[in-house]
Design an enzyme around this catalytic site. Structure first.
Site, PDB file in Angstrom:
ATOM      1  N   ASP A  86      -0.569   1.642   5.247  1.00 22.27           N
ATOM      2  CA  ASP A  86      -0.394   1.252   6.655  1.00 22.27           C
ATOM      3  C   ASP A  86      -1.670   0.689   7.246  1.00 22.27           C
ATOM      4  O   ASP A  86      -1.906   0.783   8.441  1.00 22.27           O
ATOM      5  CB  ASP A  86       0.122   2.456   7.472  1.00 22.27           C
ATOM      6  CG  ASP A  86      -0.809   3.655   7.398  1.00 22.27           C
ATOM      7  OD1 ASP A  86      -1.809   3.583   6.655  1.00 22.27           O
ATOM      8  OD2 ASP A  86      -0.551   4.660   8.067  1.00 22.27           O
ATOM      9  N   GLU A  91      -6.787   3.549  16.017  1.00 17.40           N
ATOM     10  CA  GLU A  91      -5.878   2.507  16.504  1.00 17.40           C
ATOM     11  C   GLU A  91      -5.283   2.861  17.860  1.00 17.40           C
ATOM     12  O   GLU A  91      -5.045   4.041  18.155  1.00 17.40           O
ATOM     13  CB  GLU A  91      -4.711   2.350  15.514  1.00 17.40           C
ATOM     14  CG  GLU A  91      -5.152   1.960  14.141  1.00 17.40           C
ATOM     15  CD  GLU A  91      -4.073   2.136  13.075  1.00 17.40           C
ATOM     16  OE1 GLU A  91      -4.066   1.345  12.122  1.00 17.40           O
ATOM     17  OE2 GLU A  91      -3.249   3.068  13.188  1.00 17.40           O
ATOM     18  N   GLY A  98       3.135   5.140   3.199  1.00  7.97           N
ATOM     19  CA  GLY A  98       1.712   5.540   3.140  1.00  7.97           C
ATOM     20  C   GLY A  98       0.752   4.367   3.292  1.00  7.97           C
ATOM     21  O   GLY A  98      -0.355   4.540   3.789  1.00  7.97           O
TER      22      GLY A  98
HETATM   23  P1  NAD Z   1      -2.248  13.724   3.792  1.00 10.08           P
HETATM   24  O1  NAD Z   1      -3.660  13.376   3.492  1.00 10.08           O
HETATM   25  O2  NAD Z   1      -1.928  15.000   4.460  1.00 10.08           O
HETATM   26  O3  NAD Z   1      -1.394  13.672   2.421  1.00 10.08           O
HETATM   27  C1  NAD Z   1      -1.488  12.623   1.500  1.00 10.08           C
HETATM   28  C2  NAD Z   1      -1.210  13.180   0.101  1.00 10.08           C
HETATM   29  O4  NAD Z   1      -1.214  12.075  -0.829  1.00 10.08           O
HETATM   30  C3  NAD Z   1      -2.256  14.174  -0.380  1.00 10.08           C
HETATM   31  O5  NAD Z   1      -1.636  15.405  -0.715  1.00 10.08           O
HETATM   32  C4  NAD Z   1      -2.862  13.487  -1.616  1.00 10.08           C
HETATM   33  O6  NAD Z   1      -3.246  14.399  -2.643  1.00 10.08           O
HETATM   34  C5  NAD Z   1      -1.725  12.577  -2.054  1.00 10.08           C
HETATM   35  N1  NAD Z   1      -2.107  11.461  -2.890  1.00 10.08           N
HETATM   36  C6  NAD Z   1      -3.180  10.621  -2.738  1.00 10.08           C
HETATM   37  N2  NAD Z   1      -3.176   9.713  -3.746  1.00 10.08           N
HETATM   38  C7  NAD Z   1      -2.076   9.967  -4.513  1.00 10.08           C
HETATM   39  C8  NAD Z   1      -1.523   9.363  -5.680  1.00 10.08           C
HETATM   40  N3  NAD Z   1      -2.129   8.332  -6.274  1.00 10.08           N
HETATM   41  N4  NAD Z   1      -0.373   9.876  -6.205  1.00 10.08           N
HETATM   42  C9  NAD Z   1       0.238  10.951  -5.618  1.00 10.08           C
HETATM   43  N5  NAD Z   1      -0.248  11.575  -4.513  1.00 10.08           N
HETATM   44  C10 NAD Z   1      -1.397  11.082  -3.961  1.00 10.08           C
HETATM   45  O7  NAD Z   1      -1.688  12.484   4.630  1.00 10.08           O
HETATM   46  P2  NAD Z   1      -0.346  12.404   5.511  1.00 10.08           P
HETATM   47  O8  NAD Z   1      -0.619  12.777   6.904  1.00 10.08           O
HETATM   48  O9  NAD Z   1       0.768  13.074   4.766  1.00 10.08           O
HETATM   49  O10 NAD Z   1      -0.136  10.831   5.499  1.00 10.08           O
HETATM   50  C11 NAD Z   1       0.197  10.162   4.287  1.00 10.08           C
HETATM   51  C12 NAD Z   1       0.043   8.674   4.480  1.00 10.08           C
HETATM   52  O11 NAD Z   1       1.045   8.211   5.411  1.00 10.08           O
HETATM   53  C13 NAD Z   1      -1.301   8.270   5.080  1.00 10.08           C
HETATM   54  O12 NAD Z   1      -1.758   7.119   4.399  1.00 10.08           O
HETATM   55  C14 NAD Z   1      -0.996   7.944   6.519  1.00 10.08           C
HETATM   56  O13 NAD Z   1      -1.877   6.977   7.055  1.00 10.08           O
HETATM   57  C15 NAD Z   1       0.418   7.405   6.389  1.00 10.08           C
HETATM   58  N6  NAD Z   1       1.231   7.519   7.596  1.00 10.08           N
HETATM   59  C16 NAD Z   1       2.071   6.490   7.851  1.00 10.08           C
HETATM   60  C17 NAD Z   1       2.872   6.561   8.973  1.00 10.08           C
HETATM   61  C18 NAD Z   1       3.828   5.438   9.236  1.00 10.08           C
HETATM   62  O14 NAD Z   1       4.402   5.370  10.317  1.00 10.08           O
HETATM   63  N7  NAD Z   1       4.058   4.550   8.302  1.00 10.08           N
HETATM   64  C19 NAD Z   1       2.813   7.654   9.838  1.00 10.08           C
HETATM   65  C20 NAD Z   1       1.973   8.710   9.521  1.00 10.08           C
HETATM   66  C21 NAD Z   1       1.175   8.630   8.377  1.00 10.08           C
END
Ligand code: NAD
Length: 355
Positions: A237, A66, A235
């Site tokens: 997004d 993006e 999460g």
């Molecule tokens: P990451 O992959 O490091 O961590 C995600 C975690 O979620 C992993 O540890 C995984 O095991 C866990 N997980 C997956 N499915 C699950 C479930 N059903 N129940 C419990 N845990 C579960 O990712 P990250 O960098 O920490 O990012 C997390 C999310 O946040 C991503 O989807 C990312 O796109 C989003 N994000 C959003 C913003 C925002 O501004 N809104 C900014 C950054 C990241």
């Protein structure tokens, strides 16, 4: 250490990952989260000034790439960011990013920065700044579902900005929970590692969902969520990537950054196009109400908006002169005669041959 910023006509200051980490330690992570939250909030107060557009997304089976542009009329910025939930299995980050600020007057870049670490800081700072406006009074306990790369930053920002002391952690991967617990113990939280999401949300005033899965997931179902909580759902997004059962949305007052983007990417993609939402800038400027009762469920459907990256980059640029934590990047052609770009290239050949 201090260093004058280079003239915008010569070199571009570049903040590498290494410099960003040094900056965090020089300023202190909690101070930096507070500082970025203030810049993010200040820019929400100037909301109407900004050019705003939903981010430009290129989707593939495995993820998304993006671009997130904005401008306040004086400075332009954009972030390049990806989201690839399968990456961690291959030893790679789910989210990586870099960003640029430019001078609108000349169009010349004035900052290039890593934004993988900075995105974690700005997302956490934004979540906590929003929770400061919406969470119930006297909030002390947060459930953190999804204990990956963003999680510790989220927890720390909620501590310094909202007073969270107790953390209830849950992740489908217990190794992620152990990692977060071990990283956060030194910061003085009372931490409970939980076996289920249901267990994690017991007694929580704030529920943060920060999981990565490229599907309509149901991390929280309606019967799990009691009245009066604040949900910080960050999460989900992307189109086709959500975390909450839609019945929770029906019971909640939903707050968003920029509706045209959130309706495509956020939890509310599950709802009709006219589903009512409140824009956070209106709450921050006092135009609209945030939390109005103790029983209300407030839900921040946070997808991450371009102004937040712009604010974080502004914050970083404002730290550079006093810390000197940047390199000078030779990324702008600077011929003596601006119309003689070709001559500059030819002279470089002669210099190379003479050397
Ligand atoms: P990451 O992959 O490091 O961590 C995600 C975690 O979620 C992993 O540890 C995984 O095991 C866990 N997980 C997956 N499915 C699950 C479930 N059903 N129940 C419990 N845990 C579960 O990712 P990250 O960098 O920490 O990012 C997390 C999310 O946040 C991503 O989807 C990312 O796109 C989003 N994000 C959003 C913003 C925002 O501004 N809104 C900014 C950054 C990241």
């Amino acid at each position: 250490m201090s260093a004058p910023l280079p003239s915008p006509l010569a070199f571009v200051p570049f903040v590498s990952v290494d410099h960003m980490m040094q900056l965090i330690h020089e300023i202190g992570i909690e101070e930096m989260l507070k500082g970025i939250a203030t810049y993010v909030e200040d820019d929400f107060k100037r909301w109407e000034l900004f050019d705003k557009t939903p981010r430009v997304a290129s989707h593939s089976k495995e993820g998304v790439i993006e671009l997130m542009p904005t401008s306040d009329g004086q400075t332009y910025g954009f972030k390049y960011v990806n989201g690839h939930p399968k990456n961690t299995k291959e030893g790679l980050q789910t989210v990586t990013a870099f960003g640029i600020l430019s001078d609108v007057n000349t169009g010349y870049p004035i900052l290039l920065s890593e934004m993988t670490v900075l995105t974690a800081l700005r997302t956490a700072a934004t979540s906590a700044m929003v929770a400061k406006h919406l969470a119930p009074e006297g909030t002390k306990t947060m459930a953190m579902i999804g204990n990956g790369a963003q999680s510790e930053f989220q927890a720390l920002a909620m501590r310094v900005i909202c007073g969270i002391e107790n953390l209830r952690l849950y992740d489908i991967d217990p190794k992620a929970t152990s990692k977060a617990q071990s990283n956060l113990t030194a910061f003085g939280f009372n931490i409970t590692a939980c076996d289920t999401a249901e267990d994690a949300i017991q007694g929580a005033d704030i529920i943060t969902t920060c999981t990565a899965d490229k599907q309509y997931a149901t991390i929280l179902t309606d019967n799990m969520v009691g009245s009066g909580v604040h949900i910080n759902a960050i999460g989900g997004d992307c189109p086709g990537k959500t975390e909450l059962h839609k019945d929770i949305l029906s019971r909640s007052d939903v707050f968003v950054e920029f509706p045209p983007q959130t309706r495509i990417e956020g939890e509310i993609q599950q709802m009709p196009e006219d589903f009512p939402v409140t824009e956070m800038w209106e709450v921050i400027t006092g135009t609209k109400e945030g939390r109005t009762s103790a029983n209300q469920i407030t839900l921040f459907d946070g997808v991450g908006f371009a102004t937040e990256d712009f604010s974080a980059l502004r914050y970083v640029r404002d730290q550079l002169e006093k810390t000197g934590l940047f390199q000078q990047l030779d990324m702008l052609a600077d011929p003596d005669d601006p119309r003689d770009l070709f001559g500059m290239v030819q002279r470089a050949k002669k210099t190379q041959e003479a050397a």
